[in-house]
Design a protein around this motif. Structure first.
Motif, mmCIF file in Angstrom:
data_model
loop_
_atom_site.group_PDB
_atom_site.id
_atom_site.type_symbol
_atom_site.label_atom_id
_atom_site.label_comp_id
_atom_site.label_asym_id
_atom_site.label_seq_id
_atom_site.Cartn_x
_atom_site.Cartn_y
_atom_site.Cartn_z
ATOM 1 N N SER A 73 0.832 -1.214 0.000
ATOM 2 C CA SER A 73 0.000 0.000 0.000
ATOM 3 C C SER A 73 0.859 1.254 0.000
ATOM 4 C CB SER A 73 -0.976 0.000 1.184
ATOM 5 O OG SER A 73 -0.291 0.168 2.400
ATOM 6 N N ALA A 74 1.990 1.252 0.721
ATOM 7 C CA ALA A 74 2.895 2.407 0.711
ATOM 8 C C ALA A 74 3.509 2.590 -0.673
ATOM 9 C CB ALA A 74 3.996 2.224 1.753
ATOM 10 N N ARG A 75 3.885 1.481 -1.296
ATOM 11 C CA ARG A 75 4.453 1.550 -2.650
ATOM 12 C C ARG A 75 3.436 2.133 -3.625
ATOM 13 N NH1 ARG A 75 5.236 -3.924 -4.264
ATOM 14 N NH2 ARG A 75 3.231 -3.754 -5.283
ATOM 15 N N GLU A 76 2.207 1.635 -3.589
ATOM 16 C CA GLU A 76 1.177 2.123 -4.502
ATOM 17 C C GLU A 76 0.807 3.576 -4.219
ATOM 18 O OE1 GLU A 76 -1.938 -0.780 -4.186
ATOM 19 O OE2 GLU A 76 -0.694 -2.338 -5.110
ATOM 20 N N PRO A 84 8.582 10.887 -3.165
ATOM 21 C CA PRO A 84 9.419 9.968 -3.936
ATOM 22 C C PRO A 84 8.778 8.575 -3.991
ATOM 23 C CG PRO A 84 10.746 11.180 -2.351
ATOM 24 C CD PRO A 84 9.304 11.496 -2.057
ATOM 25 N N THR A 85 8.919 7.908 -5.125
ATOM 26 C CA THR A 85 8.347 6.578 -5.297
ATOM 27 C C THR A 85 9.131 5.575 -4.460
ATOM 28 O OG1 THR A 85 7.708 7.203 -7.513
ATOM 29 C CG2 THR A 85 7.673 4.863 -7.016
ATOM 30 N N LEU A 86 8.414 4.683 -3.796
ATOM 31 C CA LEU A 86 9.010 3.710 -2.881
ATOM 32 C C LEU A 86 8.914 2.295 -3.426
ATOM 33 C CD1 LEU A 86 7.217 4.932 0.382
ATOM 34 C CD2 LEU A 86 9.524 5.531 -0.354
ATOM 35 N N PHE A 87 9.799 1.438 -2.949
ATOM 36 C CA PHE A 87 9.624 -0.008 -3.069
ATOM 37 C C PHE A 87 10.159 -0.596 -1.779
ATOM 38 C CE2 PHE A 87 13.817 0.574 -4.982
ATOM 39 C CZ PHE A 87 14.557 -0.467 -4.474
ATOM 40 N N THR A 88 9.689 -1.774 -1.415
ATOM 41 C CA THR A 88 10.095 -2.361 -0.144
ATOM 42 C C THR A 88 11.491 -2.967 -0.256
ATOM 43 O OG1 THR A 88 9.125 -4.505 -0.664
ATOM 44 C CG2 THR A 88 7.705 -2.920 0.475
ATOM 45 N N ALA A 89 12.227 -2.917 0.829
ATOM 46 C CA ALA A 89 13.559 -3.526 0.840
ATOM 47 C C ALA A 89 13.451 -5.031 0.639
ATOM 48 C CB ALA A 89 14.281 -3.206 2.147
#
Length: 184
Positions: A73-76, A84-89
């Protein structure tokens, strides 16, 4: 066998969790067989396995699923916002790796992060042989990688990548000191 394949594949919390659900049905069924046939060892072992499987369900369909859903949900949300666009570690492991021209190269296996700065030091990239039976791992310095939301892109040539010495088993270095710019 289906449950074993679902959990061994580790393709995400939901699939792994449902594997434990299938395991639970099996252990309950064997417990019933033990009860109807008077086999106390079968009852005891499968009663214990049922408890283990319930813990697996709680972990994978409960806690771990919440972690994955929260990260997703944070990424989307970041893709729809001005942040800034996120992706999970955790999403870094298994992420496709490509050359700058988009040619697929392999996949990310792990990222090593510096404790003091919190910055990625290097990413271990796996490439497979044509048959997929042999895999080589190489430590690619973070400065040689473009981090994207859906894939990692090497900022070095295939030749420079192949010039990085493959890792020897499980003895990974403290840093990836190869000067990739000199090789490109």
């Amino acid at each position: 066998m289906l449950a074993a394949m679902m959990t061994a594949a580790n393709l995400g919390a939901r699939l792994t969790g449902w594997g434990f659900v299938v395991f639970t049905f099996g252990s309950i069924a064997w417990t019933i067989v033990g009860l109807t046939s008077g086999q106390t060892n079968l009852i005891a072992s499968n009663g214990f396995l049922t408890l283990v499987n319930v813990v697996g369900i709680w972990r994978w369909l409960g806690r771990q699923r919440k972690y994955e859903d929260g990260g997703r949900s944070a990424r989307e949300a970041s893709r729809r916002s001005s942040e800034p666009t996120l992706f999970t570690a955790t999403g870094l492991a298994g992420m496709p790796v490509a050359l700058e021209d988009g040619t697929p190269l392999g996949k990310s296996v792990e990222a090593l992060i510096e404790c003091r700065s919190g910055e990625v030091s290097y990413v271990v990239v796996a490439t497979s042989s044509a048959a997929g039976l042999e895999e080589q791992l190489r430590p690619v310095p973070a400065r040689s990688i473009g981090f994207g939301c859906d894939r990692l892109t090497l900022a070095i040539s295939r030749g420079a990548y192949e010039a990085i010495a493959p890792l020897d088993g499980d003895a990974w270095p403290a840093s990836a000191e190869q000067d990739t710019k000199a090789v490109s």
